[in-house]
Structures are given as structure tokens and as C-alpha cells.
Design a protein around this motif. Structure first.
Motif, PDB file in Angstrom:
ATOM      1  N   ASP A  27     -31.884  12.789  22.897  1.00 11.37           N
ATOM      2  CA  ASP A  27     -31.655  13.950  22.083  1.00 11.37           C
ATOM      3  C   ASP A  27     -30.142  13.720  21.171  1.00 11.37           C
ATOM      4  N   GLU A  28     -30.092  14.372  20.117  1.00 12.88           N
ATOM      5  CA  GLU A  28     -28.913  14.094  19.362  1.00 12.88           C
ATOM      6  C   GLU A  28     -28.685  15.080  18.284  1.00 12.88           C
ATOM      7  N   ASP A  29     -27.386  15.511  17.989  1.00 13.93           N
ATOM      8  CA  ASP A  29     -27.171  16.596  17.241  1.00 13.93           C
ATOM      9  C   ASP A  29     -25.717  16.226  16.466  1.00 13.93           C
ATOM     10  N   PHE A  30     -25.308  17.146  15.528  1.00 13.61           N
ATOM     11  CA  PHE A  30     -24.197  16.827  14.788  1.00 13.61           C
ATOM     12  C   PHE A  30     -23.165  17.970  15.003  1.00 13.61           C
ATOM     13  N   ILE A  31     -21.855  17.783  15.457  1.00  8.09           N
ATOM     14  CA  ILE A  31     -20.904  18.692  15.538  1.00  8.09           C
ATOM     15  C   ILE A  31     -19.893  18.408  14.611  1.00  8.09           C
ATOM     16  N   ARG A  32     -19.017  19.554  14.291  1.00  6.71           N
ATOM     17  CA  ARG A  32     -17.739  19.425  13.661  1.00  6.71           C
ATOM     18  C   ARG A  32     -16.560  19.703  14.418  1.00  6.71           C
ATOM     19  N   LYS A  33     -15.578  18.966  14.056  1.00  8.34           N
ATOM     20  CA  LYS A  33     -14.400  18.957  14.965  1.00  8.34           C
ATOM     21  C   LYS A  33     -13.327  19.239  13.882  1.00  8.34           C
ATOM     22  N   ARG A  34     -12.082  20.035  14.400  1.00  7.17           N
ATOM     23  CA  ARG A  34     -11.224  20.368  13.356  1.00  7.17           C
ATOM     24  C   ARG A  34     -10.134  19.172  13.604  1.00  7.17           C
ATOM     25  N   VAL A  35      -9.644  18.652  12.368  1.00  7.33           N
ATOM     26  CA  VAL A  35      -8.600  17.624  12.412  1.00  7.33           C
ATOM     27  C   VAL A  35      -7.231  18.403  12.984  1.00  7.33           C
ATOM     28  N   LYS A  36      -6.462  17.855  13.462  1.00  7.28           N
ATOM     29  CA  LYS A  36      -5.222  18.302  13.972  1.00  7.28           C
ATOM     30  C   LYS A  36      -4.384  18.666  12.809  1.00  7.28           C
ATOM     31  N   PRO A  37      -3.582  19.684  12.606  1.00  6.09           N
ATOM     32  CA  PRO A  37      -2.747  20.001  11.469  1.00  6.09           C
ATOM     33  C   PRO A  37      -1.868  18.966  11.187  1.00  6.09           C
ATOM     34  N   GLU A  38      -1.807  18.757   9.719  1.00  7.87           N
ATOM     35  CA  GLU A  38      -0.714  17.900   9.360  1.00  7.87           C
ATOM     36  C   GLU A  38      -0.777  16.399   9.794  1.00  7.87           C
ATOM     37  N   ARG A  39      -1.864  15.767   9.807  1.00  6.75           N
ATOM     38  CA  ARG A  39      -2.144  14.569  10.299  1.00  6.75           C
ATOM     39  C   ARG A  39      -1.904  13.558   9.135  1.00  6.75           C
ATOM     40  N   SER A  40      -1.257  12.424   9.701  1.00  5.03           N
ATOM     41  CA  SER A  40      -1.091  11.391   8.545  1.00  5.03           C
ATOM     42  C   SER A  40      -2.249  10.774   8.610  1.00  5.03           C
ATOM     43  N   LEU A  41      -2.321   9.869   7.007  1.00  7.21           N
ATOM     44  CA  LEU A  41      -3.652   9.138   7.089  1.00  7.21           C
ATOM     45  C   LEU A  41      -3.867   8.053   8.327  1.00  7.21           C
ATOM     46  N   GLY A  42      -2.740   7.505   8.841  1.00 14.93           N
ATOM     47  CA  GLY A  42      -2.901   6.529   9.822  1.00 14.93           C
ATOM     48  C   GLY A  42      -3.264   7.136  11.147  1.00 14.93           C
ATOM     49  N   LEU A  43      -3.017   8.579  11.349  1.00 14.06           N
ATOM     50  CA  LEU A  43      -3.387   9.148  12.677  1.00 14.06           C
ATOM     51  C   LEU A  43      -5.023   9.707  12.319  1.00 14.06           C
ATOM     52  N   LEU A  99       0.796  -1.114   0.184  1.00 15.60           N
ATOM     53  CA  LEU A  99       0.063  -0.132  -0.125  1.00 15.60           C
ATOM     54  C   LEU A  99       0.859   1.331   0.072  1.00 15.60           C
ATOM     55  N   PRO A 100       0.465   2.281  -0.942  1.00 13.49           N
ATOM     56  CA  PRO A 100       1.463   3.379  -0.668  1.00 13.49           C
ATOM     57  C   PRO A 100       1.333   4.020   0.525  1.00 13.49           C
ATOM     58  N   GLY A 101       2.514   4.732   0.624  1.00 17.84           N
ATOM     59  CA  GLY A 101       2.642   5.520   2.157  1.00 17.84           C
ATOM     60  C   GLY A 101       1.780   6.962   1.905  1.00 17.84           C
ATOM     61  N   ASN A 102       1.888   7.782   2.939  1.00 17.58           N
ATOM     62  CA  ASN A 102       1.455   9.003   2.700  1.00 17.58           C
ATOM     63  C   ASN A 102       2.632  10.041   2.944  1.00 17.58           C
ATOM     64  N   ARG A 103       3.095  10.717   1.939  1.00 18.06           N
ATOM     65  CA  ARG A 103       4.475  11.499   1.939  1.00 18.06           C
ATOM     66  C   ARG A 103       4.086  12.941   2.344  1.00 18.06           C
ATOM     67  N   LYS A 104       2.783  13.376   2.092  1.00 23.56           N
ATOM     68  CA  LYS A 104       2.583  14.754   2.430  1.00 23.56           C
ATOM     69  C   LYS A 104       2.385  15.269   3.610  1.00 23.56           C
ATOM     70  N   SER A 105       2.399  14.299   4.931  1.00 22.29           N
ATOM     71  CA  SER A 105       2.158  15.042   5.951  1.00 22.29           C
ATOM     72  C   SER A 105       3.103  14.084   6.990  1.00 22.29           C
ATOM     73  N   SER A 106       3.802  14.703   7.815  1.00 19.84           N
ATOM     74  CA  SER A 106       4.621  14.190   8.863  1.00 19.84           C
ATOM     75  C   SER A 106       4.139  13.783  10.138  1.00 19.84           C
ATOM     76  N   SER A 107       4.182  12.890  10.742  1.00 18.66           N
ATOM     77  CA  SER A 107       3.704  12.467  11.917  1.00 18.66           C
ATOM     78  C   SER A 107       4.808  12.085  12.644  1.00 18.66           C
ATOM     79  N   THR A 108       4.722  12.573  13.952  1.00 17.23           N
ATOM     80  CA  THR A 108       5.969  11.911  14.851  1.00 17.23           C
ATOM     81  C   THR A 108       5.689  10.787  15.752  1.00 17.23           C
ATOM     82  N   LEU A 109       6.711  10.307  16.478  1.00 15.21           N
ATOM     83  CA  LEU A 109       6.202   9.266  17.645  1.00 15.21           C
ATOM     84  C   LEU A 109       5.434   9.908  18.745  1.00 15.21           C
ATOM     85  N   LYS A 110       5.695  10.868  18.876  1.00 13.49           N
ATOM     86  CA  LYS A 110       5.073  11.434  20.249  1.00 13.49           C
ATOM     87  C   LYS A 110       3.295  11.772  19.723  1.00 13.49           C
TER      88      LYS A 110
END
Length: 132
Positions: A79-95, A38-49
Motif C-alpha cells: 500500500d502507498e499514500d501521500f502525506i504532507r508535512k509542515r516545514v519547521k518555521p524559518e528553516r535555512s535552505l541548508g536545513l 554560491l549565494p547564501g540564504n539571508r532570509k532565515s536564521s538557523s542556529t547551531l542547535k
């Protein structure tokens, strides 16, 4: 091969075994081959942290999931609703996958959409607040 690459391969193998539920030797070989091909994700870098933080959050989510399930049983959430949550910047696809897993793991929330622009759409159930 760095620690992050190893974590990505382990994640791919874990998903493969969850999907197939087969630990025979041919399936293990196929899973390893797929994990490497499977191809890797080269556009974003994730750290071990980042990886360690999300894995710790998943461990903490296990008791939270049990508590939410018990709460839903004894105090229905009508009751139910929908919310939107921002993805943390520069997340790899695995994260991103692990973020979605973490949100969906608890019984009160589920990710219904991942927006390529960097947002999760989350459906959640909650107790109706009475206006007395």
C-alpha cells in the motif's frame, strides 16, 4: 565567519563531492570555490542547535533505514499514500536540504515535492491493513 556559515560550506562541499566522486586537487579547488561563490540564504536564521539536532536525527536514521529495508524484504508493503508535512518555521535552505535528505534516506519514504509555502509532500509505502 560563524559556525553556521562553516556548516553551510561543509554541506555544499559534501554535496559537491557526492556529485562528482572526485577527490583530485583540481576538483577540490573547484568545489571550494563553488562553495564560497554560491549565494547564501539571508532570509532565515538557523542556529547551531538546529544543525546539531538534524545531524543527530540523521545518525539515528541509519539503523532505522536498515530495519525498514529488512522489514520490506520479509513483509512486503503493498500500500502507498501521500502525506504532507509542515516545514519547521524559518528553516535555512541548508536545513531544508537536510530535512529532505533525512526523509528520503529511509526506504519507506521519499519527498516528492517541496512547496515554497512551507510543506513537504511525502510518498510512503506501508503494509496493507487487512479488514477481516
Amino acid at each position: 565567519m560563524g559556525a553556521i556559515s562553516v556548516l553551510n560550506i561543509v554541506l555544499r562541499l559534501a554535496v559537491w563531492f557526492l556529485l562528482t566522486a572526485d577527490f583530485s586537487l583540481p576538483n577540490i579547488i573547484i568545489g571550494i570555490a563553488i562553495a564560497f561563490l554560491l549565494p547564501g540564504n539571508r532570509k532565515s536564521s538557523s542556529t547551531l542547535k538546529d544543525w546539531l539536532r538534524i545531524l543527530w536525527e540523521i545518525i539515528l536514521a541509519i539503523p532505522q533505514a536498515y530495519l525498514e529495508a529488512i522489514e520490506i524484504i520479509f513483509r512486503p508493503h503493498n500500500d502507498e499514500d501521500f502525506i504532507r508535512k509542515r516545514v519547521k518555521p524559518e528553516r535555512s535552505l541548508g536545513l531544508v536540504f537536510l530535512d529532505i535528505f533525512l526523509i528520503t534516506f529511509t526506504p519507506k519514504t521519499i519527498v516528492t515535492k517541496y512547496d515554497e509555502e512551507g510543506w513537504y509532500e511525502i510518498h510512503r509505502v506501508k503494509r496493507k491493513v487487512s479488514n477481516k
